[in-house]
Structure formats: C-alpha cells, structure tokens
Design a protein around this motif. Structure first.
Motif, PDB file in Angstrom:
ATOM      1  N   MET A  50       0.821  -1.204   0.000  1.00  0.00           N
ATOM      2  CA  MET A  50       0.000   0.000   0.000  1.00  0.00           C
ATOM      3  C   MET A  50       0.860   1.262   0.000  1.00  0.00           C
ATOM      4  SD  MET A  50      -2.553   1.468   2.750  1.00  0.00           S
ATOM      5  CE  MET A  50      -3.079   3.123   2.512  1.00  0.00           C
ATOM      6  N   ALA A  51       1.862   1.284   0.852  1.00  0.00           N
ATOM      7  CA  ALA A  51       2.736   2.458   0.912  1.00  0.00           C
ATOM      8  C   ALA A  51       3.496   2.636  -0.403  1.00  0.00           C
ATOM      9  CB  ALA A  51       3.710   2.334   2.081  1.00  0.00           C
ATOM     10  N   GLY A  52       3.921   1.540  -1.001  1.00  0.00           N
ATOM     11  CA  GLY A  52       4.626   1.629  -2.280  1.00  0.00           C
ATOM     12  C   GLY A  52       3.741   2.166  -3.387  1.00  0.00           C
ATOM     13  N   ALA A  53       2.538   1.635  -3.479  1.00  0.00           N
ATOM     14  CA  ALA A  53       1.613   2.096  -4.522  1.00  0.00           C
ATOM     15  C   ALA A  53       1.276   3.569  -4.332  1.00  0.00           C
ATOM     16  CB  ALA A  53       0.341   1.253  -4.506  1.00  0.00           C
ATOM     17  N   ARG A  54       1.044   3.955  -3.102  1.00  0.00           N
ATOM     18  CA  ARG A  54       0.675   5.345  -2.843  1.00  0.00           C
ATOM     19  C   ARG A  54       1.856   6.287  -3.086  1.00  0.00           C
ATOM     20  NH1 ARG A  54      -0.518   9.548  -0.168  1.00  0.00           N
ATOM     21  NH2 ARG A  54      -2.625  10.298  -0.056  1.00  0.00           N
ATOM     22  N   THR A  55       3.046   5.860  -2.728  1.00  0.00           N
ATOM     23  CA  THR A  55       4.234   6.681  -2.982  1.00  0.00           C
ATOM     24  C   THR A  55       4.431   6.875  -4.479  1.00  0.00           C
ATOM     25  OG1 THR A  55       5.304   6.017  -0.930  1.00  0.00           O
ATOM     26  CG2 THR A  55       6.746   6.786  -2.705  1.00  0.00           C
ATOM     27  N   ALA A  56       4.319   5.792  -5.234  1.00  0.00           N
ATOM     28  CA  ALA A  56       4.456   5.893  -6.690  1.00  0.00           C
ATOM     29  C   ALA A  56       3.397   6.828  -7.265  1.00  0.00           C
ATOM     30  CB  ALA A  56       4.349   4.507  -7.328  1.00  0.00           C
ATOM     31  N   ALA A  57       2.176   6.674  -6.798  1.00  0.00           N
ATOM     32  CA  ALA A  57       1.079   7.493  -7.314  1.00  0.00           C
ATOM     33  C   ALA A  57       1.267   8.970  -6.981  1.00  0.00           C
ATOM     34  CB  ALA A  57      -0.251   6.992  -6.761  1.00  0.00           C
ATOM     35  N   MET A  58       1.626   9.266  -5.748  1.00  0.00           N
ATOM     36  CA  MET A  58       1.781  10.671  -5.354  1.00  0.00           C
ATOM     37  C   MET A  58       2.958  11.326  -6.073  1.00  0.00           C
ATOM     38  SD  MET A  58      -0.629  11.738  -3.483  1.00  0.00           S
ATOM     39  CE  MET A  58       0.126  13.291  -3.061  1.00  0.00           C
ATOM     40  N   ALA A  59       4.069  10.612  -6.185  1.00  0.00           N
ATOM     41  CA  ALA A  59       5.219  11.183  -6.890  1.00  0.00           C
ATOM     42  C   ALA A  59       4.875  11.412  -8.363  1.00  0.00           C
ATOM     43  CB  ALA A  59       6.436  10.272  -6.748  1.00  0.00           C
ATOM     44  N   PHE A  60       4.183  10.461  -8.964  1.00  0.00           N
ATOM     45  CA  PHE A  60       3.782  10.615 -10.363  1.00  0.00           C
ATOM     46  C   PHE A  60       2.831  11.800 -10.528  1.00  0.00           C
ATOM     47  CE2 PHE A  60       1.180   9.678 -14.087  1.00  0.00           C
ATOM     48  CZ  PHE A  60       2.163   9.476 -15.040  1.00  0.00           C
ATOM     49  N   ASN A  61       1.904  11.937  -9.590  1.00  0.00           N
ATOM     50  CA  ASN A  61       0.968  13.060  -9.640  1.00  0.00           C
ATOM     51  C   ASN A  61       1.701  14.391  -9.539  1.00  0.00           C
ATOM     52  OD1 ASN A  61      -0.802  15.072  -7.810  1.00  0.00           O
ATOM     53  ND2 ASN A  61      -2.088  13.977  -9.278  1.00  0.00           N
ATOM     54  N   ARG A  62       2.691  14.453  -8.670  1.00  0.00           N
ATOM     55  CA  ARG A  62       3.469  15.694  -8.538  1.00  0.00           C
ATOM     56  C   ARG A  62       4.215  16.006  -9.830  1.00  0.00           C
ATOM     57  NH1 ARG A  62       0.566  17.368  -4.654  1.00  0.00           N
ATOM     58  NH2 ARG A  62       1.169  16.808  -2.553  1.00  0.00           N
ATOM     59  N   LEU A  63       4.746  14.963 -10.472  1.00  0.00           N
ATOM     60  CA  LEU A  63       5.432  15.164 -11.749  1.00  0.00           C
ATOM     61  C   LEU A  63       4.457  15.651 -12.818  1.00  0.00           C
ATOM     62  CD1 LEU A  63       7.659  12.000 -11.640  1.00  0.00           C
ATOM     63  CD2 LEU A  63       8.529  14.329 -11.936  1.00  0.00           C
TER      64      LEU A  63
END
Length: 125
Positions: A50-63
């Motif tokens: 869960m933390a991995g998926a959310r980290t990937a998603a949030m970083a991608f969203n910021r990009l």
C-alpha cells in the motif's frame, strides 16, 4: 540539503502523513479478508504494498502537475515546482514505490502479483 530536511521534503512530496492515515483501512481490510488477524509477515507485506503504490502514485501526480502547480500561487511552493526536489528524484520515487509494490505482491501470493500491474496502472492514471 541536510538529511533531516531531505526526509521531510520527501515525506511532504508524497504526503506520507496521508499514507499513514490510510494504513488502518488496509489493516482492517486484511483482518476482514482473513477472518481474523493474518500472520504478521502478511500484514507487513500488505502495508509495504500500500505504501509503495501510494508513494508511486503521489510522486507521479506531482510530476504530472508540476507545471500547473508552478502557476498556482497555492501550490507554487511545493517541492517540485519550487525546485527543492528535482524531477529525477521524483521519478526515482515512482520507481521505488512501484518496486516496493511489486516485491510485496510477489511475497503475498500469485494473484496479488498478477493484479499489481492493474493496481499500478490505476493509481498512476
């Protein structure tokens, strides 16, 4: 950047506090699915996924939103548009989060691993 500041900036970039807030929901779902408390290693892999998926998603969203954020006074001070964090670092967070999801789902079971790309595509969309 000092190590403490770098950790703080990274946590803010991916809104780690929001991830921590969401973790109990993942734990409740795991307990419900197992009809009781799953083994501790399983809970650990679920939390990592869960933390991995959310980290990937949030970083991608910021990009994805960097240009928009730079033009908005409310969001212009965020780490990426303000230049405190570079795009390569944010992409590394996307990769690290996706890798964490992949490893965790591989450790959980074959169905989780098979569905991980679907989950990743969903959160990165």
């Amino acid at each position: 950047m000092r190590p403490v500041a770098a950790v703080r900036e990274t946590a803010d970039l991916v809104k780690f506090a929001h991830t921590a807030f969401a973790l109990p929901f993942a734990l409740i779902a795991a307990i419900a699915a197992a009809n009781g408390l799953p083994p501790w290693p399983v809970l650990g892999w679920i939390l990592l996924a869960m933390a991995g998926a959310r980290t990937a998603a949030m970083a991608f969203n910021r990009l994805a939103d960097q240009r928009v954020d730079a033009g908005n006074p409310r969001t212009a001070g965020r780490a990426l548009p303000a230049g405190r964090v570079g795009r390569p670092f944010a992409w590394a967070l996307v990769a690290l989060g996706a890798a964490a999801l992949g490893i965790a789902t591989w450790r959980l079971n074959p169905l989780c691993l098979a569905l991980a790309p679907v989950a990743l595509a969903w959160v990165l969309a």
